[in-house]
Design a protein around this motif. Structure first.
Motif, mmCIF file in Angstrom:
data_model
loop_
_atom_site.group_PDB
_atom_site.id
_atom_site.type_symbol
_atom_site.label_atom_id
_atom_site.label_comp_id
_atom_site.label_asym_id
_atom_site.label_seq_id
_atom_site.Cartn_x
_atom_site.Cartn_y
_atom_site.Cartn_z
ATOM 1 N N TYR A 32 22.250 -14.711 -18.050
ATOM 2 C CA TYR A 32 20.890 -14.292 -18.387
ATOM 3 C C TYR A 32 19.923 -14.493 -17.234
ATOM 4 O O TYR A 32 20.031 -15.469 -16.477
ATOM 5 C CB TYR A 32 20.366 -15.066 -19.596
ATOM 6 N N VAL A 33 18.981 -13.593 -17.137
ATOM 7 C CA VAL A 33 17.800 -13.814 -16.315
ATOM 8 C C VAL A 33 16.899 -14.778 -17.086
ATOM 9 O O VAL A 33 16.691 -14.618 -18.284
ATOM 10 C CB VAL A 33 17.054 -12.495 -16.073
ATOM 11 N N MET A 34 16.383 -15.764 -16.410
ATOM 12 C CA MET A 34 15.464 -16.710 -17.042
ATOM 13 C C MET A 34 14.048 -16.462 -16.530
ATOM 14 O O MET A 34 13.826 -16.309 -15.331
ATOM 15 C CB MET A 34 15.881 -18.142 -16.743
ATOM 16 N N GLY A 35 13.133 -16.406 -17.459
ATOM 17 C CA GLY A 35 11.749 -16.150 -17.090
ATOM 18 C C GLY A 35 10.818 -17.191 -17.679
ATOM 19 O O GLY A 35 11.146 -17.857 -18.661
ATOM 20 N N ILE A 51 14.029 -15.715 -12.534
ATOM 21 C CA ILE A 51 15.103 -15.999 -11.592
ATOM 22 C C ILE A 51 16.383 -15.343 -12.094
ATOM 23 O O ILE A 51 16.716 -15.418 -13.278
ATOM 24 C CB ILE A 51 15.289 -17.521 -11.402
ATOM 25 N N ASN A 52 17.069 -14.677 -11.171
ATOM 26 C CA ASN A 52 18.361 -14.105 -11.498
ATOM 27 C C ASN A 52 19.308 -14.387 -10.336
ATOM 28 O O ASN A 52 19.030 -15.194 -9.454
ATOM 29 C CB ASN A 52 18.240 -12.606 -11.800
ATOM 30 N N TRP A 53 20.423 -13.672 -10.309
ATOM 31 C CA TRP A 53 21.448 -13.940 -9.311
ATOM 32 C C TRP A 53 21.030 -13.497 -7.914
ATOM 33 O O TRP A 53 21.662 -13.864 -6.938
ATOM 34 C CB TRP A 53 22.744 -13.220 -9.720
ATOM 35 N N SER A 54 19.966 -12.694 -7.820
ATOM 36 C CA SER A 54 19.577 -12.185 -6.503
ATOM 37 C C SER A 54 18.314 -12.829 -5.956
ATOM 38 O O SER A 54 17.978 -12.605 -4.782
ATOM 39 C CB SER A 54 19.389 -10.668 -6.555
ATOM 40 N N GLY A 55 17.621 -13.595 -6.754
ATOM 41 C CA GLY A 55 16.426 -14.224 -6.219
ATOM 42 C C GLY A 55 15.427 -14.644 -7.265
ATOM 43 O O GLY A 55 15.709 -14.633 -8.466
ATOM 44 N N GLU A 56 14.258 -15.047 -6.777
ATOM 45 C CA GLU A 56 13.176 -15.509 -7.638
ATOM 46 C C GLU A 56 11.982 -14.566 -7.479
ATOM 47 O O GLU A 56 11.764 -13.990 -6.408
ATOM 48 C CB GLU A 56 12.747 -16.931 -7.253
ATOM 49 N N TYR A 57 11.217 -14.452 -8.533
ATOM 50 C CA TYR A 57 10.060 -13.571 -8.544
ATOM 51 C C TYR A 57 8.873 -14.332 -9.125
ATOM 52 O O TYR A 57 9.045 -15.135 -10.041
ATOM 53 C CB TYR A 57 10.360 -12.319 -9.376
ATOM 54 N N TYR A 58 7.690 -14.066 -8.571
ATOM 55 C CA TYR A 58 6.508 -14.800 -8.992
ATOM 56 C C TYR A 58 5.322 -13.861 -9.174
ATOM 57 O O TYR A 58 5.175 -12.863 -8.452
ATOM 58 C CB TYR A 58 6.133 -15.844 -7.933
ATOM 59 N N ALA A 96 14.818 -15.706 -22.057
ATOM 60 C CA ALA A 96 16.087 -15.254 -21.500
ATOM 61 C C ALA A 96 16.215 -13.753 -21.732
ATOM 62 O O ALA A 96 15.949 -13.269 -22.836
ATOM 63 C CB ALA A 96 17.253 -15.990 -22.143
ATOM 64 N N GLY A 97 16.604 -13.042 -20.696
ATOM 65 C CA GLY A 97 16.746 -11.602 -20.817
ATOM 66 C C GLY A 97 17.822 -11.068 -19.897
ATOM 67 O O GLY A 97 18.555 -11.833 -19.266
ATOM 68 N N ARG A 98 17.872 -9.737 -19.816
ATOM 69 C CA ARG A 98 18.932 -9.101 -19.033
ATOM 70 C C ARG A 98 18.422 -8.484 -17.747
ATOM 71 O O ARG A 98 19.208 -7.962 -16.961
ATOM 72 C CB ARG A 98 19.618 -8.028 -19.876
ATOM 73 N N LEU A 106 10.812 -7.221 -22.733
ATOM 74 C CA LEU A 106 12.172 -6.983 -22.268
ATOM 75 C C LEU A 106 13.016 -8.255 -22.244
ATOM 76 O O LEU A 106 14.113 -8.252 -21.700
ATOM 77 C CB LEU A 106 12.143 -6.327 -20.887
ATOM 78 N N TYR A 107 12.484 -9.325 -22.807
ATOM 79 C CA TYR A 107 13.248 -10.565 -22.916
ATOM 80 C C TYR A 107 13.705 -10.747 -24.362
ATOM 81 O O TYR A 107 12.965 -10.474 -25.297
ATOM 82 C CB TYR A 107 12.410 -11.755 -22.441
ATOM 83 N N ASP A 108 14.929 -11.231 -24.514
ATOM 84 C CA ASP A 108 15.552 -11.270 -25.839
ATOM 85 C C ASP A 108 15.307 -12.572 -26.595
ATOM 86 O O ASP A 108 15.250 -12.559 -27.819
ATOM 87 C CB ASP A 108 17.063 -11.066 -25.688
ATOM 88 N N TYR A 109 15.219 -13.672 -25.879
ATOM 89 C CA TYR A 109 15.131 -14.972 -26.530
ATOM 90 C C TYR A 109 13.966 -15.763 -25.947
ATOM 91 O O TYR A 109 13.693 -15.688 -24.739
ATOM 92 C CB TYR A 109 16.436 -15.761 -26.341
ATOM 93 N N TRP A 110 13.328 -16.536 -26.822
ATOM 94 C CA TRP A 110 12.128 -17.286 -26.435
ATOM 95 C C TRP A 110 12.180 -18.709 -26.950
ATOM 96 O O TRP A 110 12.724 -18.967 -28.031
ATOM 97 C CB TRP A 110 10.881 -16.605 -27.011
ATOM 98 N N GLY A 111 11.597 -19.617 -26.170
ATOM 99 C CA GLY A 111 11.383 -20.961 -26.644
ATOM 100 C C GLY A 111 10.108 -21.053 -27.455
ATOM 101 O O GLY A 111 9.384 -20.057 -27.615
ATOM 102 N N GLN A 112 9.814 -22.256 -27.930
ATOM 103 C CA GLN A 112 8.655 -22.449 -28.788
ATOM 104 C C GLN A 112 7.368 -22.664 -28.000
ATOM 105 O O GLN A 112 6.284 -22.589 -28.567
ATOM 106 C CB GLN A 112 8.885 -23.645 -29.730
ATOM 107 N N GLY A 113 7.488 -22.906 -26.724
ATOM 108 C CA GLY A 113 6.317 -23.087 -25.872
ATOM 109 C C GLY A 113 5.963 -24.543 -25.668
ATOM 110 O O GLY A 113 6.231 -25.399 -26.512
#
Length: 120
Positions: A32-35, A51-58, A96-98, A106-113
């Motif tokens: 998963y991509v984590m955001g 963050i994914n397998w190719s880098g980080e984005y901000y 967490a997303g793809r 576009l993210y599938d799963y979320w925490g509670q914050g």
């Protein structure tokens, strides 16, 4: 199915630092991509970093101050936040997303914050 639990929020003075953690369940964490997103009162949820397998984005607003990382062996993602400003005050969510999308839709799963409050 992925369950996410954030921790590490709190109250900090401007200029201070916090490190948020996001613990994930499941054996497919590494795929998963984590955001990280945040939502301030009365505002829409906004992209912070991913963050994914190719880098980080901000987002431009946090670039140079925040650092995202992940430890796949621990099923955990982190957000190190330095030089915090009052405008960083918000509830922070991990997701967490793809794809490394900036849209929360576009993210599938979320925490509670977890609440982050930066005092001036």
């Amino acid at each position: 199915q992925v369950q996410l639990v954030e921790s590490g929020g709190g109250l900090v003075q401007a200029g201070g630092s916090l490190r948020l953690s996001c613990a994930a369940s499941g054996r497919t964490f590494s795929s998963y991509v984590m955001g990280w997103f945040r939502q301030a009162p009365g505002k829409e949820r906004e992209f912070v970093s991913s963050i994914n397998w190719s880098g980080e984005y901000y987002a431009d607003s946090v670039k140079g101050r925040f650092t995202i990382s992940r430890v796949n062996g621990r099923n955990t993602a982190y957000l190190q936040m330095n030089s915090l400003k009052p405008e960083d005050t918000a509830v922070y969510y991990c997701a967490a997303g793809r794809s490394s999308a900036t849209s929360p839709h576009l993210y599938d799963y979320w925490g509670q914050g977890t609440q982050v409050t930066v005092s001036s």
